[in-house]
Each structure stands twice: as structure tokens, then as C-alpha cells.
Scaffold this motif. Structure first.
Motif, PDB file in Angstrom:
ATOM      1  N   GLN A 109       0.951  -1.279  -0.008  1.00 22.93           N
ATOM      2  CA  GLN A 109      -0.018   0.012   0.059  1.00 22.93           C
ATOM      3  C   GLN A 109       1.000   1.351   0.006  1.00 22.93           C
ATOM      4  N   GLU A 110       2.003   1.059   0.798  1.00 22.71           N
ATOM      5  CA  GLU A 110       2.906   2.307   0.839  1.00 22.71           C
ATOM      6  C   GLU A 110       3.407   2.423  -0.559  1.00 22.71           C
ATOM      7  N   ARG A 111       3.799   1.486  -1.371  1.00 24.85           N
ATOM      8  CA  ARG A 111       4.357   1.485  -2.630  1.00 24.85           C
ATOM      9  C   ARG A 111       3.261   2.081  -3.651  1.00 24.85           C
ATOM     10  N   VAL A 112       2.142   1.582  -3.518  1.00 26.40           N
ATOM     11  CA  VAL A 112       1.077   2.282  -4.117  1.00 26.40           C
ATOM     12  C   VAL A 112       0.857   3.696  -4.043  1.00 26.40           C
ATOM     13  N   ARG A 113       1.020   3.910  -2.875  1.00 28.40           N
ATOM     14  CA  ARG A 113       1.035   5.341  -2.451  1.00 28.40           C
ATOM     15  C   ARG A 113       2.087   6.105  -3.056  1.00 28.40           C
ATOM     16  N   VAL A 114       3.286   5.694  -3.075  1.00 30.98           N
ATOM     17  CA  VAL A 114       4.694   6.322  -3.708  1.00 30.98           C
ATOM     18  C   VAL A 114       4.322   6.480  -5.194  1.00 30.98           C
ATOM     19  N   GLU A 115       3.853   5.389  -5.856  1.00 36.84           N
ATOM     20  CA  GLU A 115       3.576   5.450  -7.107  1.00 36.84           C
ATOM     21  C   GLU A 115       2.674   6.405  -7.684  1.00 36.84           C
ATOM     22  N   MET A 116       1.448   6.431  -6.878  1.00 39.59           N
ATOM     23  CA  MET A 116       0.687   7.399  -7.247  1.00 39.59           C
ATOM     24  C   MET A 116       0.963   8.919  -7.185  1.00 39.59           C
ATOM     25  N   PHE A 174      12.126   5.322  -4.294  1.00 33.50           N
ATOM     26  CA  PHE A 174      11.167   5.401  -5.526  1.00 33.50           C
ATOM     27  C   PHE A 174      11.972   5.208  -6.965  1.00 33.50           C
ATOM     28  N   ILE A 175      13.204   4.914  -7.091  1.00 30.59           N
ATOM     29  CA  ILE A 175      13.721   4.898  -8.335  1.00 30.59           C
ATOM     30  C   ILE A 175      13.202   3.615  -8.941  1.00 30.59           C
ATOM     31  N   SER A 176      13.196   2.537  -7.880  1.00 27.27           N
ATOM     32  CA  SER A 176      12.645   1.094  -8.598  1.00 27.27           C
ATOM     33  C   SER A 176      11.222   1.232  -8.874  1.00 27.27           C
TER      34      SER A 176
END
Length: 746
Positions: A462-469, A517-519
Motif C-alpha cells: 500500500q505504501e508502494r502504491v501511494r508512492v507510485e501514485m 522510489f527509483i525502482s
């Protein structure tokens, strides 16, 4: 039997017989018998009698004066001249009919005329036989004897002519003699009787000749004839009208019948079409029901059927925790490469083969479903623990990776599998599929092939999804910025240029480390627009710094290019656009590409790098030594510099220990005519070793940390010294050659 030939032969024979008969008659009669009266009779037969025929109603027969002429000639001049009169009268009648196109068959004239003559000859024969049998010649003055003779003549003439016609019809068309005589012959009896009656009356008038009586008889006959003809004409017209009405009625009935038949046929066709349509609808409904629950390519259950099954299993588990199950989310790794290299047809066959393998590896009561693209799901029933489910998943993972041949291609399938155990927190199928998908993505990131879901994975996802958004809008929100780390010449301490490093200052969470965030940017594809922004920003910035002083005109800027961008066909255009918009000379832009990215598709990389070199930009291999470079490819790659990974620099001890790999890399680069950059220089001893080994350039915290553009610009204006003034370097007393005795020199 050819009836036409037989009929023609019959006509010829009858004609010949008639000709012979006429010849005999002409030899037996004298010229004195051809008096005025006989000539008048013949004239009447030729010119008047044919035009006085009256068609009898509803019959093919005509009321004519041919029989009257024959019988009258018989009474007045005898049988021989009666035969001649019959021939002449029939010949004239046939000519008249032929001119009116009533009959046109071959031999029509002679055949009918001969037939009439033969029939009259037969009648004459009957009369002679009658005279012989009675023993006395009849007295025609006696009305009773006259009537007897005329009746005999009429009956004989009727029988002979009709029987002759019936026999000929049988010869010509095969029709029964009796049938034809009954249908056509009997109706003609009236014409012979009427002819005999007329002949008798005329004979009496002539025999008892009186002018007054002749005039009266002629007038009566004319009136009777006219009235009778008019009556017959009216009857024929009436009959014609009735027949026309009946014909129209019959035609109407036929039209109605045809219309009814056509409607019936159309109705039958419509019913047949409707039946076919209904059958097609039933098949379509069945196919629709099947397609609604099954995947058309693999025949597996689809997402809808999977959701229905999971909904029931979740409900059962919440009621009875013993009815356990586990969900496996499977993704075929790099399936896009199969479609791109071998085509979608092969790709579809690979999916079908994978589906069959999945089914063989689970129990019959488990469910295998294709939920889209290269993603599958397996529901394992009655598996009590996640460890047991993972064991099944591992067996699937190991089995599915076995290579196979397809259309001459050797194909290997690799998987990422996520396992989600049942839990009371799940209320919908989407929730457990979501968590299995999260575990699958974790397995993909870890390159482990298999992962079991935990709540910690969900939080991280969920954190990754938030970062991507948020990353999608970071540039628009002006949250992205660039830091610049100086690159220093290790020979003279000059500033060579900068490595551009991306920074993200999140409006809510503050600075987010690049490693976080780069990956995500690379996996989501966001790295492409971000790199385009970096190229334009750094090129523009360097173009501005070059204006500070002449010593900065040859500064370079290094920009990292991801493997995702390297494989994209837009990279060359993006570089050209950045240079064109900012006006930066191409040789001042250096693109850094990691060793692993460059070797992922070496041939493609060589092609792209050569095109970039043709533009004029510089190229650097980043993180050299951490990948799997092939020396044969390394010679073909048009890199200008090799950047030594920081891990090799950090391993150097305070006295120069563990520097063998550095020496090897530097020697290799020199032999390949490349410059060497060492990154991660953090100590004085590391700098001293690199200088001693002949490394060209370096960067690291010991020399200068990355700085924002404003700070970097102030440093440029201050023209500071980038190289330390003193390097103590106790390591110089360490004999490096002792560690390098067995290292080959490149």
C-alpha cells in the motif's frame, strides 16, 4: 418404335391408295357423266362449301356440307363420282383451312383427301353389298327407301371415317382406338346425319323440280342456315364467354392456389428459419453461459467463476473454520518477450500448455482459473496450513519451469507465485485475490519465485502504491529537483563535471530516498517521463553554468539512463530533443548505463549506443564489475569511460589492502582505451590508492557531496579547490605488488 416415322409411312400409303383409286375411277367413268349439274356440285364443293362450315359448340367437329355434297352426288351420279366428289371437296376444304393456318402438317392435303375418298369408297362398297343382299336397286323416288339408303350411307360414312381416324391416332400417338373413337368419333355422327338429311331434301327438290318450290326451298334453307349459323355463333360466343369466365376463375383459383402454396412455402421456410434461429439461440445461450464462466483460450474457469467459487468458500469458512483453502496467484514472468519474439500465436499456445500443466499438478477438486493475460489463480481446497500450500506452490513452480519444444522453439516458462491463506477478515473474493497478488509482486521483486502473504507485505504494498501514485504528479507539483556531485580529475584536481542525481521532496513526507522510489519508477514506467525531464533540466543547467567562466566551458554532466529507457525506442529522440532545446554541445552530455542493463540485450544495446555516439554524446558504463559483462561484447560497446562500482572502492583497506580488483579493472579499461571513474571515494587512503593505480577520475563524499543547484552554482563562482591539499597516505608504505604478483596485466 418411332411413331412419327410410322405415321408418315401411313400417310404415304393412304395417299398412294387414294391416288390408285382415283385413277381407277377416271378409267371407269365417261366424259358424258361430267355434265353441268356435276360441275355445279364440284364448284359448290370447291368455292362455297368450305366457307359454310359451322363449328359445333364444345366440339372439335364442324357442321359442313361435305357429306351433303357426297351423298347428293351419290344419289344423282352414282358411287364413282361420289368418291371423286369426296376427294375434291376434302382437298378444297383442306386448302381453305391451310390458308387460314388451321392445319399445316406435311402431306396434309393429299392424305386427308385420300382418306375421304377411301371412306366414301368403303361406304359405296357397303351400299353395293346392301343392294346385293336386298336383291333390288332402291327406288330413290320412294321417300322411305331414300331415307333408308341415306341412313345406311350416313352410318357407313360415320363408322369408316371415325374408325380410320382412331386407328391413325393410335399409330401416331399411341392413344387407345376405343378411347379416341368414344371421345371424338361419336360426336361427329351428327355431321353425317345432318349431311344425309340435307342431301335428301335437295334431292327431292331436284327430283320434283318446280321454280316456285325451288325458290321457296332455297329461301327456307338460306333463312334456316343464317339463323342456325347465327344461333351457333351466339352459342359459341356464349360458350366462349362462359369458358373465358371459367378460365379466368380457374386462373384466379390457380393464382390463389399458387399464392397459398407460396405462402405455405414461405411459412415453411420461415418456420424452418425460426427453428434454426431458435437452435442457434439455444446454442448461443449455451455458449454464452459457457463463455461467461470459462476462458475461451485455455478452457479454464474465468474470473467470474473464480469469484463465485471464492464467495461461497469465504462464506463457508466464516461459518466453519475447518473448511480451509488457499489462493495461489500465478504470473508468467517475462511472457511479453515470448509474444514479442515468437508472436502471439505461439504465446497463446504457451498459455494453453501452462494451463494444462497447472491442472495436472493439482487435485481434481481444486480450481484452476485464468484471470487475464498471463495471470492465473489456483484455489487449493482442504489445505490446512500456509506451509503446505507453499509446498504445493513450490512443486508447481519447479514443474512449470521445465523447458519444452513448440513449433521448433525451445521454450522455458518462469513463474512468480503469491500465496494467500484464508482468513476471517476476508468478506469478498477481491480481498483475498488482492493479497495473493501482493504476495506475487513481492516474489517478483525478490526474484524468489514464491512468497506467502503477510499483513506486513500489504502495508509495504500500500505504501508502494501511494508512492507510485504521488510519483506520477511529482514533476507537475514541482517536488522533483536535481543534486549535482562533482567529478574530479585524480591527476590534477580539476573539476571535470557533475553527476546529476534526482531528489524528491514530497510535500507531505519530506525527502524520500532515491532507493525507495527509483525502482518503483522503473517498474511502473514512470522513469521514462522522469528521465526526459532530467535530461532537459540538467542540460539547461549546464548550459547556464558554462557562461560563468571559460574554465567551465568543457564541464560535462552525467545522467543515469535506466534499462527501461535503454530498451525504449524513444531514447535517441529524447536525447536529441534535450540537446536541441537547451543548445548544449552533445559531447558535454554523458549518459551512464549500468552494466546489467547494457548486457540484458547486448545486440540491441550496441545498436542504440552506436546511434547515440553518432549524435556526439559520451557514454559511460556504470557500476562496472557488479554485472555479468562478456569481454567479447565489452569490446563492441562504444563506451568512453568505465565507472568502478563503489563496493570495490569501499573494500580497499587503510594500507591499500584488497585493491587487486581495482588494479585489474583499471588495467582492463586502459587496454580498451577507456577512461576510468571511481565512485564512492570516502577516505584519504582510497583516494591515494586510486591515484597510485592511475585512475582518471573520481567522485565521492571525501571529495564533494551532492549539492542542490544553487549551492553548486555558488561553489562554481567561488572557484574552490576540489582536491585535498594534503594526503597522508600511510598505505604508500604498503607494498601493493605483493598482492598483485599473480594478477594478469591487460
Amino acid at each position: 418404335m418411332n411413331r412419327e416415322k410410322v405415321a408418315t409411312t401411313t400417310k404415304i400409303l393412304v395417299t398412294l391408295v387414294g391416288a390408285v383409286g382415283l385413277t381407277v375411277i377416271f378409267t371407269r367413268v365417261s366424259s358424258s357423266q361430267f355434265d353441268l349439274g356435276f360441275l355445279l356440285i364440284l364448284g359448290f364443293s370447291v368455292f362455297i362449301a368450305p366457307r359454310m362450315n359451322i363449328a359445333l359448340p364444345r366440339s372439335n367437329n364442324h357442321l359442313s356440307f361435305s357429306d351433303s355434297v357426297i351423298f347428293l352426288t351419290f344419289l344423282l351420279y352414282g358411287g364413282e363420282l361420289a368418291i371423286l366428289a369426296a376427294f375434291v371437296e376434302m382437298f378444297a376444304n383442306c386448302v381453305y383451312l391451310k390458308r387460314r393456318n388451321i392445319a399445316t402438317s406435311k402431306l396434309f392435303l393429299l392424305f386427308n383427301s385420300s382418306q375421304a375418298a377411301i371412306a366414301t369408297a368403303c361406304t359405296y362398297g357397303v351400299y353395293l353389298l346392301f343392294v346385293k343382299l336386298s336383291g333390288a336397286v332402291p327406288n330413290f323416288s320412294d321417300t322411305r327407301q331414300l331415307a333408308t339408303v341415306l341412313g345406311l350411307l350416313a352410318l357407313s360414312q360415320f363408322l369408316v371415317s371415325t374408325i380410320f381416324a382412331a386407328v391413325y391416332q393410335n399409330i401416331r400417338e399411341g392413344e387407345s382406338v376405343w378411347k379416341h373413337w368414344r371421345s371424338q368419333g361419336i360426336s361427329s355422327a351428327f355431321t353425317q346425319l345432318a349431311g344425309a338429311g340435307i342431301a335428301g331434301v335437295v334431292f327431292k327438290v331436284i327430283n320434283y323440280w318446280d321454280v316456285t318450290l325451288g325458290i321457296i326451298a332455297t329461301a327456307v334453307f338460306a333463312i334456316a342456315y343464317v339463323n342456325y349459323r347465327r344461333l351457333i355463333t351466339e352459342i359459341n360466343e356464349a360458350i366462349g364467354t362462359v369458358e373465358e369466365a371459367e378460365r379466368q376463375k380457374a386462373e384466379t383459383e390457380r393464382a390463389r392456389r399458387r399464392e397459398a402454396e407460396r405462402h405455405a412455402e414461405q411459412l415453411s421456410i420461415t418456420l424452418e428459419k425460426e427453428e434454426r434461429t431458435n437452435a442457434a439461440l439455444r446454442r448461443s445461450e449455451k455458449d454464452l453461459q459457457h463463455s461467461a464462466l470459462y476462458d475461451s483460450l485455455t478452457g479454464l474457469a474465468n474470473r467470474k467463476q473464480l469469484n463465485q467459487m471464492l464467495a461461497g468458500m469465504i462464506r463457508d469458512y466464516r461459518n466453519d473454520p475447518l473448511t480451509t483453502f488457499h489462493v495461489l496467484f500465478l504470473d508468467i514472468r517475462s511472457f511479453k518477450n515470448i509474444n514479442d519474439t515468437l508472436g502471439h500465436t505461439i504465446g497463446d499456445k504457451v498459455l494453453a500448455i501452462a494451463a494444462k500443466r497447472f491442472e495436472r499438478l493439482v487435485n481434481p477438486f481444486d480450481l484452476v482459473a485464468r484471470i487475464g493475460g498471463d495471470e492465473f489463480a489456483i484455489v487449493l481446497r482442504n489445505v490446512s496450513t500456509a506451509a503446505k500450500a507453499a509446498k504445493v506452490a513450490r512443486r508447481i513452480y519447479d514443474s512449470i519451469r521445465q523447458p519444452f519444444s513448440l513449433n521448433g522453439h525451445k521454450i522455458s516458462i518462469d513463474l512468480n507465485i503469491g500465496v494467500a491463506p484464508c482468513d476471517v477478515e476476508y468478506t469478498t473474493p477481491e480481498e483475498i485475490l488482492r493479497d495473493a497478488d501482493i504476495a506475487m509482486h513481492h516474489a517478483k521483486e525478490c526474484n524468489d519465485g514464491l512468497a506467502i502473504f503477510t499483513t506486513d507485505l500489504r502495508s509495504r504494498f500500500q505504501e508502494r502504491v501511494r508512492v507510485e501514485m504521488d510519483l506520477r504528479h511529482a514533476i507537475d507539483r514541482d517536488e522533483m529537483s536535481m543534486n549535482y556531485q562533482p567529478i574530479i580529475s585524480l591527476t590534477d584536481g580539476r573539476l571535470i563535471g557533475f553527476e546529476a542525481l534526482l531528489r524528491w521532496n514530497h510535500s507531505e513526507f519530506g525527502m524520500i530516498p532515491p532507493g525507495k522510489f527509483i525502482s518503483i519508477a522503473e517498474q511502473s514506467g514512470l522513469i521514462l517521463p522522469i528521465t526526459v525531464w532530467i535530461l532537459k533540466t540538467t542540460c539547461h543547467q549546464l548550459a547556464e553554468w558554462r557562461k560563468i567562466g571559460r574554465e567551465y566551458e568543457n564541464l560535462i554532466v552525467s545522467v543515469n539512463i535506466s534499462g527501461r529507457h535503454l530498451s525504449n525506442n524513444d531514447l535517441i529522440a529524447d536525447v536529441e530533443n534535450a540537446l536541441a532545446e537547451t543548445g548544449l554541445p552533445p559531447h558535454l552530455l554523458k549518459l551512464e548505463i549500468t552494466e546489467s542493463s547494457a548486457m540484458e540485450n547486448a545486440n540491441h544495446t550496441i545498436n542504440v549506443l552506436n546511434k547515440l555516439k553518432s549524435i556526439g554524446v559520451q557514454l559511460s558504463m556504470d557500476d562496472f564489475g557488479t554485472g555479468y559483462s562478456s569481454l567479447s561484447y565489452l569490446q563492441k560497446l562504444p563506451f568512453d569511460t568505465l565507472k568502478i562500482d563503489r563496493s570495490f572502492v569501499n573494500n580497499v583497506g587503510p594500507h591499500g589492502e584488497n585493491s587487486q580488483i581495482l588494479q585489474t579493472i583499471i588495467s582492463l579499461a586502459k587496454n580498451l582505451r577507456m577512461r576510468v571513474i571511481a565512485e564512492g571515494i570516502e577516505t584519504e587512503s582510497q583516494l591515494a590508492v586510486l591515484k597510485h593505480l592511475g585512475c582518471d577520475y573520481g567522485q565521492g563524499y571525501f571529495l564533494a557531496k551532492p549539492k542542490p543547484k544553487d549551492t553548486t552554482e555558488r561553489l562554481l563562482y567561488s572557484r574552490r579547490e576540489w582536491f585535498p591539499n594534503t594526503i597522508t597516505g600511510e598505505f604508500e608504505r604498503y607494498d601493493i605488488s605483493k598482492d598483485n604478483e599473480n594478477i594478469p596485466v591487460f
